[in-house]
Design an enzyme around this catalytic site. Structure first.
Site, mmCIF file in Angstrom:
data_model
loop_
_atom_site.group_PDB
_atom_site.id
_atom_site.type_symbol
_atom_site.label_atom_id
_atom_site.label_comp_id
_atom_site.label_asym_id
_atom_site.label_seq_id
_atom_site.Cartn_x
_atom_site.Cartn_y
_atom_site.Cartn_z
ATOM 1 N N GLU A 128 -12.504 12.014 -55.769
ATOM 2 C CA GLU A 128 -12.136 10.619 -56.004
ATOM 3 C C GLU A 128 -11.210 10.571 -57.218
ATOM 4 O O GLU A 128 -11.511 11.226 -58.219
ATOM 5 C CB GLU A 128 -13.367 9.755 -56.267
ATOM 6 C CG GLU A 128 -13.003 8.284 -56.282
ATOM 7 C CD GLU A 128 -14.216 7.358 -56.484
ATOM 8 O OE1 GLU A 128 -15.342 7.852 -56.649
ATOM 9 O OE2 GLU A 128 -14.005 6.154 -56.491
ATOM 10 N N MET A 271 -20.395 11.639 -59.833
ATOM 11 C CA MET A 271 -19.680 11.338 -58.592
ATOM 12 C C MET A 271 -20.607 11.414 -57.390
ATOM 13 O O MET A 271 -21.368 12.370 -57.240
ATOM 14 C CB MET A 271 -18.510 12.332 -58.461
ATOM 15 C CG MET A 271 -17.714 12.189 -57.198
ATOM 16 S SD MET A 271 -16.874 10.571 -57.122
ATOM 17 C CE MET A 271 -16.786 10.384 -55.345
ATOM 18 N N ASN A 273 -20.431 12.091 -54.153
ATOM 19 C CA ASN A 273 -20.123 12.826 -52.923
ATOM 20 C C ASN A 273 -21.329 12.845 -51.973
ATOM 21 O O ASN A 273 -22.449 13.067 -52.402
ATOM 22 C CB ASN A 273 -19.756 14.275 -53.243
ATOM 23 C CG ASN A 273 -18.853 14.370 -54.443
ATOM 24 O OD1 ASN A 273 -17.747 13.870 -54.414
ATOM 25 N ND2 ASN A 273 -19.338 14.977 -55.518
ATOM 26 N N GLU A 306 -25.306 6.645 -58.626
ATOM 27 C CA GLU A 306 -24.665 7.540 -57.651
ATOM 28 C C GLU A 306 -25.475 7.585 -56.361
ATOM 29 O O GLU A 306 -24.915 7.612 -55.264
ATOM 30 C CB GLU A 306 -24.473 8.947 -58.224
ATOM 31 C CG GLU A 306 -23.708 9.011 -59.544
ATOM 32 C CD GLU A 306 -22.392 8.248 -59.580
ATOM 33 O OE1 GLU A 306 -21.812 8.007 -58.502
ATOM 34 O OE2 GLU A 306 -21.950 7.874 -60.682
ATOM 35 N N HIS A 309 -24.803 4.575 -54.147
ATOM 36 C CA HIS A 309 -23.531 4.624 -53.433
ATOM 37 C C HIS A 309 -23.706 5.141 -52.007
ATOM 38 O O HIS A 309 -22.842 4.906 -51.160
ATOM 39 C CB HIS A 309 -22.537 5.547 -54.144
ATOM 40 C CG HIS A 309 -21.674 4.865 -55.174
ATOM 41 N ND1 HIS A 309 -21.023 3.675 -54.941
ATOM 42 C CD2 HIS A 309 -21.339 5.241 -56.430
ATOM 43 C CE1 HIS A 309 -20.320 3.348 -56.020
ATOM 44 N NE2 HIS A 309 -20.492 4.278 -56.943
ATOM 45 N N GLU A 328 -17.877 -0.262 -56.399
ATOM 46 C CA GLU A 328 -18.323 -0.052 -57.779
ATOM 47 C C GLU A 328 -19.048 -1.278 -58.357
ATOM 48 O O GLU A 328 -20.111 -1.151 -58.950
ATOM 49 C CB GLU A 328 -17.160 0.381 -58.674
ATOM 50 C CG GLU A 328 -16.577 1.761 -58.324
ATOM 51 C CD GLU A 328 -17.590 2.897 -58.378
ATOM 52 O OE1 GLU A 328 -18.701 2.708 -58.912
ATOM 53 O OE2 GLU A 328 -17.272 3.989 -57.862
HETATM 54 N N1 BES Z 1 -17.257 6.958 -58.176
HETATM 55 C C1 BES Z 1 -17.487 7.027 -59.580
HETATM 56 C C2 BES Z 1 -16.951 8.266 -60.213
HETATM 57 C C3 BES Z 1 -15.454 8.355 -60.311
HETATM 58 C C4 BES Z 1 -14.754 7.442 -61.017
HETATM 59 C C5 BES Z 1 -14.763 9.361 -59.759
HETATM 60 C C6 BES Z 1 -13.371 7.555 -61.126
HETATM 61 C C7 BES Z 1 -13.400 9.461 -59.856
HETATM 62 C C8 BES Z 1 -12.691 8.570 -60.551
HETATM 63 C C9 BES Z 1 -18.977 6.960 -59.882
HETATM 64 O O1 BES Z 1 -19.749 6.347 -58.927
HETATM 65 C C10 BES Z 1 -19.120 6.155 -61.125
HETATM 66 O O2 BES Z 1 -18.868 4.989 -61.055
HETATM 67 N N2 BES Z 1 -19.496 6.763 -62.231
HETATM 68 C C11 BES Z 1 -19.575 6.131 -63.514
HETATM 69 C C12 BES Z 1 -20.981 5.970 -63.977
HETATM 70 C C13 BES Z 1 -21.663 4.789 -63.399
HETATM 71 C C14 BES Z 1 -23.095 4.718 -63.823
HETATM 72 C C15 BES Z 1 -20.993 3.477 -63.735
HETATM 73 C C16 BES Z 1 -18.840 7.039 -64.467
HETATM 74 O O3 BES Z 1 -18.560 8.165 -64.103
HETATM 75 O O4 BES Z 1 -18.539 6.585 -65.563
HETATM 76 ZN ZN ZN Z 2 -19.774 4.255 -58.949
#
Ligand code: BES
Ligand code: ZN
Length: 880
Positions: A128, A271, A273, A306, A309, A328
């Site tokens: 991603e 992430m 996945n 995660e 998701h 998100e």
């Molecule tokens: N899908 C995101 C991770 C991501 C973000 C991958 C941008 C690639 C580019 C993941 O679900 C996410 O939102 N992670 C957050 C933490 C979450 C608890 C808000 C993060 O990584 O900060």
């Molecule tokens: Zn997320």
């Protein structure tokens, strides 16, 4: 100067692809320098596309193409074209066909940490948003969903663990060689951004769960060898998340296995996945001696996020990246609800609003403002923002407030029923909310498409003779870049009219009668609400629970605010009243000496809360946390001298600390640790209060504060205690601070996550030498430009956590950060762009700082090979 100005991608240009991909078979021959990737795709023309006979244009980046075949026939050179970002095949069959592509990539040269890379000797992937195109040529966009089968082949001794998405199908040695392979099959169609692969010599812990329909699921967490004993907390969080999603949303897990891998080099937190979540190891590993209370809370929340998701993001994904907040925002809302159910709902709400104010409000009020669903971007990685995430979650919460929790749950069921297996839009989600509740949400939808934080002005008038209370509300959203005119929003506002005894007066709204839910809806630019049978002049408690993410101004007298601080039934608004008063005190202190009586009244109200045996320790700690320097700077709005703000804030805190000294000492005595460390809510709350008291005492009486901190550090009870003591010490310039930081470093020199904490503490150290300290630390042997955690600790720690240092009047703070951005841009543009957002609030500063910041921003923009990522952020900030 950058000559090839990057062009934005626009929502209005969305078109389905001319071809669909049904299945993907990938075969990896792993090697750190040259990994071979064989891809076999089943394609067919897309009936939803209007383009007949279109060329096949696949995304690809930093790949070496070895061969292309269609239906087994190799393509000759003239039949395809390779460019820096794509592979084009002019003519492809107009019926189902097979495309085979062999490419090579170099994982060990991948410093951007996007695509396939090596972290601590482990192969891992991050796809991603657009990393899959760095692994093989593909339609690397979320609306192309396919079923994947993955074969991984690698050296058996170096990479005994081979993981991918879905269910394991096969694993065995390859006879006569030192290699082995594994096959994984994911039965659920997914977009390429959810692909993952991991290979390495990893340690692991295993557990299992039986889902609500009785299916067994194996759970695994894979970490650096030797760290297996630090995974217990994470494993409990996985099980709790799975249970909660079944109970609260009726969502069951859908594969035979659920695996998590923790790696030390990762751009983000974690992430999602499919079936194989990959985590930044700081959000997995925890023992009482290595992780703080905050770490324990974060681990639980991020694992939940995660995991959630799997339904909101994976089973139903996004049609395009403009819809990012569909997954998100909704998933943040779900993880917030999870934490509220696991811990204290009131504390969670307050901490979420603090984050929103610290991160999203500044974004929404500055040059980087954008709607939760943007309509254009240059680099999608720049749109994983507080607005998409946190404001996106607030929008979901508002829908729940407007239609009620039961209709909200039905709407979610409808959403899963209608769109499972699809790539959906924000409109699809809101339609489900409207259909399940029968409510018209068309005006409400503007929250998704309009940027800026609405300001609501409230004026209440009590008519004693008629026993009527009339509340007049006016809304206005200030202009944001590119959006001068704003439409009125549909704003749900929790409300209470509080009588002198602290009880709520029943709400009898003219035209509606008794309100079941204590919520009013503001839809016009100006609107009045008349309440009847109001037996006495009430104190207005508006936007209770922070039902809407707005800035509220009211004509509430200080006396009423003090009263609400002590008596509001809504604990959020008790805290909010304290914040409002604290903010006013600090702004006044920036302008001149503060009258003793206003401080004394505030201290009295605080003392009452601190000494109330019935009140929760976590709530007490939050009440002691006064508005931040950036919040005060934003409230002042222009010509800000950050040194004056810092001095005013610390001055108010020091005087409050003196007035509360006895109470703080009492807390200090009472909260010493009774037994072994436990991360439960009550113990966490006790320590939060202990360290909030210490922090105030450090300013009120630095000798006393230092003595407490040093005592805490001589025989530290836990990592929470160490960080609590050091975070208080960084506020003052004393030799003990330096000694304590040095000994922390020596004590924990082998622990990379603790060295990151040490970097962060250093970044927060107040004093004239702050920028110099940052510069010196970049040359420390423990600092690494290629590890995002180190860069974030030092530089985001500095820009966000050291307002006077970053904004030093001589520009030295800006210079050291600009140097870092330029240096990082060549290594990891995503991380460089994130650091660059630290400049976003410089427009409110006084001219000497503003011009120093502008000079540095222009110096960055002058770099000819600047990435799209940094260009987009810095050009937006420099423009206004
Ligand atoms: N899908 C995101 C991770 C991501 C973000 C991958 C941008 C690639 C580019 C993941 O679900 C996410 O939102 N992670 C957050 C933490 C979450 C608890 C808000 C993060 O990584 O900060
Ligand atoms: Zn997320």
């Amino acid at each position: 100067m950058k000559t090839d100005i990057p062009q934005p991608i626009r929502l209005e240009d969305y078109r389905p692809t001319p071809y669909l991909i049904d299945t993907v078979e990938l075969d990896f021959r792993l090697d750190p320098e040259t990994t071979q990737v064989f891809s076999r795709l089943a394609l067919r023309p897309n009936p939803a596309s209007s383009e007949a006979n279109a060329p096949l244009i696949l995304d690809g980046e930093k790949l070496s193409l070895v061969s292309v075949k269609i239906d087994g026939e190799p393509l000759a050179e003239g039949q395809y074209r390779v460019e820096a970002q794509s592979l084009t095949i002019g003519h492809v069959p107009q019926h189902p066909f097979t495309l085979e592509i062999e490419t090579h990539c170099n994982p060990s040269a991948n410093t951007e940490l996007s695509g396939l890379y090596v972290s601590g000797g482990i192969f891992c992937t991050q796809c991603e948003a657009e990393g899959f195109r760095r692994i093989t040529y593909f339609y690397d966009r979320p609306d192309v969903m396919a079923r994947y089968t993955v074969r991984i082949e690698a050296d058996q001794a170096l990479y005994p663990v081979l993981l991918s998405n879905g269910n394991p199908r096969q694993q065995s040695a390859i006879g006569g060689t030192c290699r082995h392979f594994a096959v994984w099959e994911d039965p659920f169609p997914k977009p390429s951004y959810l692909f993952a692969l991991v290979a390495g010599d990893l340690g692991s812990v295993h557990d299992g769960i039986t889902t609500c329909s009785g299916r067994p699921v194996s759970l695994g967490i894979y970490v650096q060898k030797g760290k297996e004993d630090r995974c217990q907390w994470a494993m409990e969080a996985v099980k709790a998340s799975m249970r909660w999603d079944e109970e609260r949303f009726g969502r069951e897990y859908d594969l035979d296995v659920f695996n998590i891998v923790a790696v030390p080099d990762f751009n983000m937190g974690a992430m999602e996945n499919k079936g194989l979540n990959v985590f930044n190891d700081k959000y997995i590993l925890a023992l009482p001696g290595t992780a703080t209370d905050q770490d324990y809370v974060n681990i639980e929340a991020i694992i939940a996020h995660e995991y959630f998701h799997n339904w909101t993001g994976n089973r139903i994904t996004c049609r395009d990246w403009f819809q990012l907040c569909l997954k998100e925002g909704l998933t943040v809302f779900r993880d917030q609800e999870f934490t509220s159910d696991m811990r204290s709902r009131a504390v969670k709400r307050i901490t979420d609003v603090k984050t929103l104010r610290a991160r999203q409000f500044p974004e929404d009020g500055g040059p980087l403002a954008h709607p939760p669903r943007p309509s254009a971007y240059i680099e999608i990685n720049n749109f994983y923002t507080p607005t998409v995430y946190e404001k996106g979650a607030e929008i979901c919460r508002m829908m729940q407030t407007l239609i009620g929790p039961d209709a909200f749950r039905s709407a979610m069921d409808l959403y899963f029923e209608r769109h499972d297996g699809e790539a959906a839009t924000v409109e699809d989600l809101v339609s489900c909310m409207a259909d399940a509740s029968g409510r018209d949400l068309s005006q409400f939808f503007r929250w998704y498409t309009q940027a800026g934080t609405p300001q609501v002005v409230a004026e209440g008038v009590y008519d004693a003779s008629r026993k009527q209370y009339t509340l007049t509300l006016e809304q206005r959203t200030p202009p944001t870049p590119g959006e001068e005119e704003k439409q009125p929003l549909h704003i749900p506002l929790g409300i209470g009219l509080v009588a002198q005894d602290g009880e709520d007066i029943p709400l009898d709204l003219e035209g509606l009668g008794r309100l079941n839910a204590p919520v009013i809806e503001l839809t016009g630019r100006r609107q009045s609400f008349r309440f009847n049978n109001v037996r006495q002049r009430p104190a207005l408690s508006l936007n209770r629970g922070f039902t809407a993410p707005i800035r509220l101004e009211s004509n509430l007298a200080a006396a009423d605010q003090l009263f609400l601080m002590g008596h509001d039934n809504d604990s959020f608004n008790r805290w909010e009243a304290g914040q409002g008063l604290g903010r006013a005190l600090m702004i006044a202190a920036c302008r001149g000496p503060l009258p003793e009586d206003s401080l004394a009244a505030y201290a009295r109200a605080l003392r009452q809360i601190l000494e109330d045996p019935a009140a929760d320790d976590a709530f007490k700690a939050l009440m002691l946390g006064l508005p931040s320097e950036s919040e005060i700077a934003a409230a002042i709005g222009s010509n800000v001298d950050t040194d004056a703000v810092h001095a005013a804030r610390d001055g108010v805190r020091a005087r409050l600390g003196k007035l509360l000294a006895d109470t703080l000492s009492g807390i200090w005595q009472r909260t010493s640790e009774p037994g072994p460390y436990r991360p439960d809510p009550a113990s966490t709350a006790r320590r939060a209060l202990r360290h909030a008291s210490l922090s105030l005492m450090m300013l009120a009486d630095p000798d006393q504060g230092t003595a407490w901190a040093m005592a805490e550090l001589t025989a530290p009870h836990s990592m929470s205690a160490e960080i609590g003591a050091l975070s208080a010490l960084v506020q003052i310039e004393r030799p003990e601070r330096e000694d304590a930081l040095d000994s922390f470093h020596d004590r924990h020199s082998g622990e990379h996550l603790l060295i990151d904490k040490w970097l962060l503490l250093n970044a927060q150290c107040i004093g004239p030498e702050a920028p110099l300290r940052i510069e010196r630390l970049t040359r420390h042997p423990d600092f690494r430009w290629s590890t995002p955690n180190k860069v974030y600790a030092l530089f985001a720690g500095f820009t966000a956590g050291n307002v006077p240092g970053f904004n030093a009047a001589d520009g030295s703070g800006y210079r050291v950060v600009a140097d870092a951005i330029l240096r990082l841009d060549a290594v990891n543009p995503q991380v460089a762009a994130r650091i660059a957002t630290g400049f976003r609030s410089c427009k409110v500063l006084n001219s000497i700082r503003k011009s120093a910041a502008e000079a540095e921003l222009n110096r960055i923009l002058a770099e000819p090979s600047l990435s799209r990522d940094v260009f987009e952020i810095v050009s937006k900030i420099a423009r206004v």
